[in-house]
Design an enzyme around this catalytic site. Structure first.
Site, mmCIF file in Angstrom:
data_model
loop_
_atom_site.group_PDB
_atom_site.id
_atom_site.type_symbol
_atom_site.label_atom_id
_atom_site.label_comp_id
_atom_site.label_asym_id
_atom_site.label_seq_id
_atom_site.Cartn_x
_atom_site.Cartn_y
_atom_site.Cartn_z
ATOM 1 N N HIS A 72 -4.238 -47.029 -28.825
ATOM 2 C CA HIS A 72 -4.314 -47.304 -30.050
ATOM 3 C C HIS A 72 -4.610 -48.918 -30.768
ATOM 4 C CE1 HIS A 72 -1.987 -43.934 -32.066
ATOM 5 N NE2 HIS A 72 -0.986 -43.786 -30.844
ATOM 6 N N HIS A 87 4.431 -40.170 -38.806
ATOM 7 C CA HIS A 87 5.928 -39.682 -38.957
ATOM 8 C C HIS A 87 6.163 -40.605 -39.638
ATOM 9 C CE1 HIS A 87 6.341 -42.653 -34.926
ATOM 10 N NE2 HIS A 87 5.957 -41.488 -34.142
ATOM 11 N N ASP A 125 -0.030 -36.764 -30.925
ATOM 12 C CA ASP A 125 -1.289 -37.741 -31.835
ATOM 13 C C ASP A 125 -2.079 -38.502 -30.247
ATOM 14 O OD1 ASP A 125 1.281 -39.375 -30.481
ATOM 15 O OD2 ASP A 125 -0.250 -41.481 -31.549
ATOM 16 N N TYR A 144 4.121 -52.992 -34.981
ATOM 17 C CA TYR A 144 3.872 -52.025 -33.309
ATOM 18 C C TYR A 144 4.749 -52.179 -31.985
ATOM 19 C CZ TYR A 144 2.096 -48.212 -30.789
ATOM 20 O OH TYR A 144 1.743 -46.914 -29.537
ATOM 21 N N HIS A 190 0.426 -39.086 -22.269
ATOM 22 C CA HIS A 190 1.298 -38.545 -22.914
ATOM 23 C C HIS A 190 1.045 -37.672 -23.407
ATOM 24 C CE1 HIS A 190 4.295 -40.467 -26.061
ATOM 25 N NE2 HIS A 190 3.715 -41.005 -26.087
ATOM 26 N N GLU A 230 2.399 -36.837 -26.673
ATOM 27 C CA GLU A 230 3.261 -37.020 -27.771
ATOM 28 C C GLU A 230 1.865 -36.809 -28.828
ATOM 29 O OE1 GLU A 230 5.084 -40.777 -29.533
ATOM 30 O OE2 GLU A 230 5.201 -40.324 -31.472
ATOM 31 N N ASP A 243 0.391 -45.882 -24.909
ATOM 32 C CA ASP A 243 0.857 -46.373 -26.230
ATOM 33 C C ASP A 243 1.118 -48.307 -25.563
ATOM 34 O OD1 ASP A 243 0.937 -44.732 -28.151
ATOM 35 O OD2 ASP A 243 2.187 -43.742 -27.336
ATOM 36 N N HIS A 264 7.015 -44.972 -23.754
ATOM 37 C CA HIS A 264 8.257 -44.905 -24.432
ATOM 38 C C HIS A 264 8.716 -43.631 -24.623
ATOM 39 C CE1 HIS A 264 6.047 -43.489 -28.819
ATOM 40 N NE2 HIS A 264 5.373 -43.102 -27.473
HETATM 41 FE FE1 FEO Z 1 3.839 -41.534 -27.569
HETATM 42 FE FE2 FEO Z 1 0.341 -42.764 -29.825
HETATM 43 O O1 FEO Z 1 2.324 -41.827 -29.313
#
Ligand code: FEO
Length: 405
Positions: free
Chosen positions: A229, A24, A82, A196, A78, A80, A164, A145
């Site tokens: 991640h 993104h 991903d 990150y 989370h 989001e 994250d 976040h």
């Molecule tokens: Fe806030 Fe890895 O997504």
């Protein structure tokens, strides 16, 4: 893809994305991973999903361990995309599963999926899910976040599944920090952590400090941190917590990031004497040309250094567009504990250096004024002025830096 048992009967079942380079708008030169975790207990529980492009990877991984229809609980730390955008595929395999999620998470999902047939259990900090031998304890981390964010802690194995937080964009065969360090280096891992943090978590330093303090107050023992991640922290989970506390506290190197762009090389020519002045004051310097460097790398280098100099030519009496874009992006990241200045060139009316200071002042950072600006190509006299400006700025950066040591 192979699964990995990270604790007894708790498995990494995620996906490795070797190819993603634009996440993104955020450049990921090393790819990334989407980590999710399967707990095979009396009640089978999946914690998080993966990006939708990789749903078949995680489903294959899950199937190698258990029939997905046996999944009783799906924890979504989370929402989001991903991490949550494979939810529909997963739920089609275990339609009776209960989804454990925060209230904001559930509201957010309504915008992404038809959730009318899904069963939910909305959770708050301290709520638990007993799966048999394990107790999943939920810890809300709003705005870390996203508003929905939470973490899942499993006390029986001292495992924190942290979504994250503590993650890195690193596609690698290694699933754990110690494995990665066997093949790569501490610097490479630190660089991924810094990258990150700077690009995603910089605005949330105070929240990070208070959330870590809350965890410490609760006395949670942690011997493994499994983010969504990158590598899992099993060798040194305390080290990554301390690293986050340092980053949130504004720790930086005694260093100056000189971030500039140029039209006909006049501003670029200024960087050489400025850099020499900085060097002669014994301060390290990193020079970054914006149109040659991805934004996210410029942001990382900004955050690594205590000081930053912005260089811009004047275009139509204002900042050069790439410099304006960088400063706007930086302002959104709400940087703290940094000192800045500006330099630039102009052909007739000027305006770029003034514009740079206006942007810097909006960020309420320490600022060294006035900057230096030259008409057209720098003369010998201009270069001397640039050199002295560099020396003076480096002295100010050192003085400012001392208050953090
Ligand atoms: Fe806030 Fe890895 O997504």
């Amino acid at each position: 893809m192979k699964t990995y048992e990270i604790k007894p009967d708790i498995f990494w079942v995620g996906a490795i994305d070797w190819a993603v380079r634009d996440f993104h708008g955020y450049i990921t030169p090393n790819g990334t991973t989407y980590n999710n975790y399967l707990i095979i207990d009396e009640q089978v529980t999946l914690v998080d999903t993966v990006k939708h492009d990789f749903s078949r990877h995680t489903i294959k991984n899950i199937k190698s361990l258990v029939d997905p229809s046996k999944i009783t609980n799906l924890v979504i730390n989370h929402i989001e995309p991903d991490h949550a955008s494979s939810m529909d595929k997963i739920m089609s395999l275990c339609p009776d599963a209960t989804i454990y999620i925060t209230e904001k998470g559930k509201k957010g999902l309504e915008k992404q999926f038809d959730i009318s047939k899904w069963k939910f259990k909305v959770v708050k900090t301290g709520d638990t899910l007993n799966t048999g031998k394990y107790t999943l304890t939920f810890l809300e981390t709003p705005m870390l976040h996203w508003p929905d964010s939470m973490m899942t802690y499993i006390p029986e194995v001292k495992l924190l599944i942290s979504q994250d937080a503590f993650g890195q964009h690193l596609a690698t065969p290694a699933r754990f920090d110690d494995e990665f360090l066997e093949c790569a280096s501490r610097n490479e891992l630190d660089d991924a952590v810094l990258d990150y943090y700077a690009n995603i978590l910089m605005p949330f330093g105070n929240l990070i400090k208070s959330k870590i303090a809350e965890v410490q107050k609760l006395g949670l023992e942690i011997d493994m941190i499994a983010p969504d991640h990158g590598v899992i922290w099993r060798q040194d989970p305390g080290g990554i917590i301390q690293r986050y506390l340092d980053l949130a506290g504004g720790k930086a190197d005694l260093r100056i990031a000189m971030i500039y762009d140029t039209m006909w090389h006049s501003t670029e020519r200024m960087t050489i004497p400025i850099m020499q002045g900085i060097k002669d004051e014994g301060v390290d310097c990193k020079v970054i040309k914006l149109r040659s460097t991805p934004m996210s790398i410029a942001i990382k280098e900004f955050w690594r250094a205590r000081g930053c100099l912005i260089g811009s030519p004047t275009l139509n009496n204002i900042l050069f567009p790439s410099v304006a874009e960088f400063l706007t992006h930086l302002r959104g990241l709400r940087p703290k504990n940094r000192i800045m200045g500006a330099f630039g060139s102009y052909g007739w009316g000027g305006g770029a250096v003034k514009g740079a200071y206006e942007e810097i002042n909006k960020m309420k950072l320490e600022c060294v004024e006035p900057g230096v600006q030259v008409l057209s190509r720098p003369s010998m006299e201009d270069e001397k002025e640039c050199y002295e400006f560099g020396r003076n700025f480096a002295r100010k950066v050192r003085e400012y830096h001392e208050q953090f040591s």
